[in-house]
Structures are given as C-alpha cells and as structure tokens.
Motif scaffolding. Structure first.
Motif, PDB file in Angstrom:
ATOM      1  N   GLU A 171     -96.942   1.277   3.220  1.00 22.38           N
ATOM      2  CA  GLU A 171     -95.414   1.656   2.522  1.00 22.38           C
ATOM      3  C   GLU A 171     -95.346   0.620   1.317  1.00 22.38           C
ATOM      4  N   ARG A 172     -94.566   0.953   0.583  1.00 20.87           N
ATOM      5  CA  ARG A 172     -94.266  -0.152  -0.713  1.00 20.87           C
ATOM      6  C   ARG A 172     -93.729  -1.285  -0.089  1.00 20.87           C
ATOM      7  N   GLU A 173     -94.115  -2.443  -0.645  1.00 19.10           N
ATOM      8  CA  GLU A 173     -93.543  -3.544  -0.166  1.00 19.10           C
ATOM      9  C   GLU A 173     -93.185  -4.568  -1.349  1.00 19.10           C
ATOM     10  N   PHE A 174     -92.108  -5.455  -1.181  1.00 13.18           N
ATOM     11  CA  PHE A 174     -91.472  -6.288  -2.030  1.00 13.18           C
ATOM     12  C   PHE A 174     -92.510  -7.518  -2.440  1.00 13.18           C
ATOM     13  N   VAL A 175     -92.502  -7.746  -3.311  1.00 13.45           N
ATOM     14  CA  VAL A 175     -93.234  -8.835  -4.162  1.00 13.45           C
ATOM     15  C   VAL A 175     -92.435 -10.100  -4.524  1.00 13.45           C
ATOM     16  N   ALA A 176     -91.784  -9.902  -5.480  1.00 15.95           N
ATOM     17  CA  ALA A 176     -90.943 -10.891  -6.157  1.00 15.95           C
ATOM     18  C   ALA A 176     -89.847 -10.363  -6.918  1.00 15.95           C
ATOM     19  N   ALA A 177     -88.743 -11.051  -7.142  1.00 14.04           N
ATOM     20  CA  ALA A 177     -87.712 -10.520  -7.918  1.00 14.04           C
ATOM     21  C   ALA A 177     -87.131 -11.844  -8.655  1.00 14.04           C
ATOM     22  N   ALA A 178     -86.382 -11.575  -9.820  1.00 21.02           N
ATOM     23  CA  ALA A 178     -85.937 -12.377 -10.904  1.00 21.02           C
ATOM     24  C   ALA A 178     -84.389 -11.812 -10.913  1.00 21.02           C
ATOM     25  N   SER A 179     -83.303 -12.643 -10.940  1.00 18.62           N
ATOM     26  CA  SER A 179     -81.931 -12.220 -11.470  1.00 18.62           C
ATOM     27  C   SER A 179     -81.912 -12.251 -12.803  1.00 18.62           C
ATOM     28  N   ARG A 180     -80.487 -11.980 -13.044  1.00 18.30           N
ATOM     29  CA  ARG A 180     -80.249 -11.763 -14.443  1.00 18.30           C
ATOM     30  C   ARG A 180     -80.470 -13.058 -15.117  1.00 18.30           C
ATOM     31  N   SER A 181     -80.071 -14.398 -14.575  1.00 20.99           N
ATOM     32  CA  SER A 181     -80.036 -15.496 -15.183  1.00 20.99           C
ATOM     33  C   SER A 181     -81.599 -16.221 -14.888  1.00 20.99           C
ATOM     34  N   GLY A 182     -82.540 -15.573 -14.216  1.00 22.49           N
ATOM     35  CA  GLY A 182     -83.814 -16.116 -13.903  1.00 22.49           C
ATOM     36  C   GLY A 182     -84.217 -16.598 -12.591  1.00 22.49           C
ATOM     37  N   LEU A 183     -83.086 -16.711 -11.942  1.00 21.56           N
ATOM     38  CA  LEU A 183     -83.372 -17.270 -10.244  1.00 21.56           C
ATOM     39  C   LEU A 183     -84.455 -16.144  -9.816  1.00 21.56           C
ATOM     40  N   THR A 184     -85.296 -16.773  -8.899  1.00 17.09           N
ATOM     41  CA  THR A 184     -86.475 -16.049  -8.429  1.00 17.09           C
ATOM     42  C   THR A 184     -86.554 -15.945  -7.034  1.00 17.09           C
ATOM     43  N   HIS A 185     -87.041 -15.072  -6.388  1.00 15.76           N
ATOM     44  CA  HIS A 185     -87.272 -15.110  -5.064  1.00 15.76           C
ATOM     45  C   HIS A 185     -88.780 -14.280  -4.693  1.00 15.76           C
ATOM     46  N   THR A 186     -89.438 -15.055  -3.824  1.00 15.61           N
ATOM     47  CA  THR A 186     -90.745 -14.153  -3.822  1.00 15.61           C
ATOM     48  C   THR A 186     -91.024 -14.317  -2.439  1.00 15.61           C
ATOM     49  N   ALA A 187     -91.939 -12.904  -1.795  1.00 12.56           N
ATOM     50  CA  ALA A 187     -92.315 -12.619  -0.728  1.00 12.56           C
ATOM     51  C   ALA A 187     -93.056 -13.573  -0.109  1.00 12.56           C
ATOM     52  N   ASP A 188     -93.007 -13.873   1.236  1.00 11.78           N
ATOM     53  CA  ASP A 188     -93.612 -14.974   2.005  1.00 11.78           C
ATOM     54  C   ASP A 188     -95.377 -14.869   1.518  1.00 11.78           C
ATOM     55  N   PHE A 189     -95.780 -13.739   1.460  1.00 11.52           N
ATOM     56  CA  PHE A 189     -97.429 -13.480   1.363  1.00 11.52           C
ATOM     57  C   PHE A 189     -97.714 -14.175  -0.085  1.00 11.52           C
ATOM     58  N   ALA A 190     -96.879 -14.028  -1.019  1.00  7.88           N
ATOM     59  CA  ALA A 190     -96.959 -14.433  -2.214  1.00  7.88           C
ATOM     60  C   ALA A 190     -96.593 -15.843  -2.789  1.00  7.88           C
ATOM     61  N   LYS A 191     -95.847 -16.513  -1.746  1.00  3.18           N
ATOM     62  CA  LYS A 191     -95.571 -17.911  -2.435  1.00  3.18           C
ATOM     63  C   LYS A 191     -96.507 -18.721  -2.500  1.00  3.18           C
ATOM     64  N   GLY A 192     -96.596 -19.428  -3.495  1.00  9.54           N
ATOM     65  CA  GLY A 192     -97.758 -20.465  -3.913  1.00  9.54           C
ATOM     66  C   GLY A 192     -98.794 -19.836  -4.553  1.00  9.54           C
ATOM     67  N   ARG A 193     -98.959 -18.494  -4.702  1.00 13.70           N
ATOM     68  CA  ARG A 193    -100.019 -17.654  -5.633  1.00 13.70           C
ATOM     69  C   ARG A 193     -99.330 -16.874  -6.739  1.00 13.70           C
ATOM     70  N   PHE A 194     -98.084 -16.115  -6.388  1.00 18.01           N
ATOM     71  CA  PHE A 194     -97.560 -15.408  -7.369  1.00 18.01           C
ATOM     72  C   PHE A 194     -96.169 -16.072  -8.098  1.00 18.01           C
ATOM     73  N   THR A 195     -96.096 -15.730  -9.107  1.00 15.92           N
ATOM     74  CA  THR A 195     -94.946 -16.175  -9.946  1.00 15.92           C
ATOM     75  C   THR A 195     -94.443 -15.148 -10.789  1.00 15.92           C
ATOM     76  N   ILE A 196     -93.009 -15.016 -10.440  1.00 19.99           N
ATOM     77  CA  ILE A 196     -92.378 -14.082 -11.342  1.00 19.99           C
ATOM     78  C   ILE A 196     -91.678 -14.745 -12.570  1.00 19.99           C
ATOM     79  N   SER A 197     -91.482 -14.248 -13.768  1.00 21.52           N
ATOM     80  CA  SER A 197     -90.650 -14.992 -14.882  1.00 21.52           C
ATOM     81  C   SER A 197     -90.487 -13.864 -15.785  1.00 21.52           C
ATOM     82  N   ARG A 198     -89.243 -14.133 -16.398  1.00 18.24           N
ATOM     83  CA  ARG A 198     -88.560 -13.437 -17.589  1.00 18.24           C
ATOM     84  C   ARG A 198     -88.732 -13.965 -19.009  1.00 18.24           C
TER      85      ARG A 198
END
Length: 120
Positions: A43-70
């Motif tokens: 199934e499709r799974e969440f990786v990371a999200a960034a809010s309108r202002s740039g706040l970020t949230h990252t899935a546990d499996f991606a923390k420390g490896r993946f970075t989302i930015s705008r």
C-alpha cells in the motif's frame, strides 16, 4: 494544483537521490505538501510532509535519512534521500493538501509519481 514530480532513478544501496516536485495553479504558500511512496505489492505509505510555512514531519523509517524542504521562489518541494536501501524501492508521489497531514486521504492533488530503484 498541478504537480510534476521528477528525480527518480536507479541507485546502489547507500546512495542518494533528490526528488523534486513543481507545483502550479495556486499560490505555493497556500497549501501543504507531502511525499508518499508505494512499493510493489504494498500500500501507499507516508514519507514526509511540509506545512505551508515549512514545518516538516517525517515518517519514522525516514528520519535521519530523508529530508523534505520547500523552495518558495521555485514553487518546488524536494525530498532529499540519503543512505538508500533496497527497501526504499518504489514509486514516489508528491501531493498537495489544504491540511498538513500524514494521511493520504487528506491530499487532493497528486503528481504522476517517479520511480526509485535501489539495488543491493
């Protein structure tokens, strides 16, 4: 919102890729952005999200490896992926939402997906 994802490809384990998603059709700072992925047979799974202002949230499996930015000047959201493993193989999708969420049902516009293949 129209979304165009790019940057996927084939890489060896331990390597890096940077995905990009260009948004158009609405003011870029008026919506949240997220990355999801779907591995073959899963199934499709969440990786990371960034809010309108740039706040970020990252899935546990991606923390420390993946970075989302705008980048507001380029109407682009990025997903920098480091230390990739074969388990990261899949199609990666960017999406936009009026809310900032890890739930795919909260997102109403989706990009076409970009394939990431990690070999061991």
């Amino acid at each position: 919102v129209q979304l165009q994802a790019s940057g996927g490809g084939s890489v060896q384990a331990g390597g890096s890729l940077r995905l990009s998603c260009v948004a158009s059709g609405r003011t870029f700072n008026s919506f949240g952005m997220g990355w999801f992925r779907q591995a073959p047979g899963k199934e499709r799974e969440f990786v990371a999200a960034a809010s309108r202002s740039g706040l970020t949230h990252t899935a546990d499996f991606a923390k420390g490896r993946f970075t989302i930015s705008r980048d507001y000047a380029k109407n682009t959201v990025y997903l920098q992926m480091n230390s990739l493993s074969p388990e990261d193989t899949g199609v990666y999708y960017c999406a936009s939402s009026n809310m900032w969420s890890s739930r795919s049902t909260r997102y109403d516009s989706w990009g076409q997906g970009t394939l990431v293949t990690v070999s061991s």
